[in-house]
Scaffold this active site. Structure first.
Site, PDB file in Angstrom:
ATOM      1  N   PRO A   1       0.773  -1.247   0.000  1.00 42.98           N
ATOM      2  CG  PRO A   1       0.047  -0.924   2.195  1.00 42.98           C
ATOM      3  CD  PRO A   1       0.750  -1.916   1.306  1.00 42.98           C
ATOM      4  CB  CYS A   2       3.117   2.848  -2.432  1.00 44.01           C
ATOM      5  SG  CYS A   2       2.250   2.531  -3.966  1.00 44.01           S
ATOM      6  CG  HIS A   3      -2.903   3.553  -0.983  1.00 42.81           C
ATOM      7  ND1 HIS A   3      -2.641   2.245  -1.340  1.00 42.81           N
ATOM      8  CD2 HIS A   3      -3.807   3.497   0.031  1.00 42.81           C
ATOM      9  CE1 HIS A   3      -3.363   1.434  -0.575  1.00 42.81           C
ATOM     10  NE2 HIS A   3      -4.082   2.175   0.264  1.00 42.81           N
TER      11      HIS A   3
END
Length: 184
Positions: A148-150
C-alpha cells in the site's frame, strides 16, 4: 512444458475494473507480480511488454488462472470495503535491494486505515535520512494497492506523490477512511 518442466505459462495477466479504473493484474508461479493502474489498451500493452522484457517470458492473458481468480476476488472485496488485508502470495522478483526492504516493511507494518511519513518509513528500515529514497521506492512499487504505497504521505501533512496519480491516491485513502470521500 516450459524450460523448468512445468506445464502452462510462466506469467499470466488480466485486466479488471475497479473503483479507481482498470487494473492490470499479473501473476507468476510464485504469486502476484504486478499491478498496473489505468490499464487502458495502450497502458496494458506497454505493461505486458515490460513484463516480458524483465521476466524473460511472454505473459499470457488468462483471467481464469486460480491465482488471478483469487486476486480478482480479493480486489473486488477490498474495493467493496469488505477486505482490509490482502492474502495473496507475492512475487517480489521485480524489485530488489533497498526498495524491496522498504516495500516489505510497508506491506507488513502499515495497516489499513493508517498512514506513515516517508521519513518515518526510512527510519523503520534503519535509514533515517533516506526519505527521498523511500519516495523512489514507492514510485518503483510493482504491487500497488496490495503493497500500500498510497499510505505513505509527506511528514508535514501533504498527501505526496503517487504513481497512479494523486486523485487515485486520494480515492484509496478515502476508501480506507483516512480522507473524506470526494464530494464530486
Amino acid at each position: 512444458m516450459d524450460s523448468q518442466g512445468q506445464a502452462g505459462p510462466r506469467v499470466v495477466w488480466t485486466v479488471v475494473e475497479s473503483r479507481i479504473g482498470p487494473l492490470l493484474l499479473a501473476a507468476g508461479r510464485d504469486g502476484l507480480v504486478n499491478v498496473v493502474f489505468h490499464a487502458t489498451d495502450a497502458v496494458r500493452d506497454r505493461a505486458v511488454e515490460r513484463l516480458a522484457s524483465r521476466l524473460g517470458t511472454e505473459p499470457v492473458e488468462a483471467s481464469g488462472s486460480p491465482l488471478l481468480a483469487e486476486a480478482i476476488r480479493q480486489f473486488e472485496s477490498y474495493f467493496a470495503g469488505e477486505r482490509r488485508v490482502f492474502g495473496l502470495p507475492l512475487d517480489w522478483s521485480l524489485i530488489s535491494g533497498f526498495n524491496r526492504e522498504v516495500l516489505r516493511e510497508l506491506a507488513s507494518g502499515v495497516p489499513y486505515g493508517t498512514v506513515v511519513g516517508y521519513g518515518e518509513l526510512a527510519g523503520r528500515v534503519g535509514q533515517p535520512g533516506a526519505a527521498q529514497a523511500v519516495g523512489m521506492a514507492m514510485g518503483a512499487n510493482p504491487l500497488p494497492v496490495v503493497v500500500p504505497c498510497h499510505r505513505v504521505v509527506e511528514n508535514g501533512g501533504g498527501i505526496g506523490g503517487f504513481g497512479g496519480g494523486v486523485e487515485t491516491k486520494r480515492r484509496l485513502l478515502a476508501l480506507e477512511g483516512v480522507l473524506p470521500e470526494p464530494l464530486f
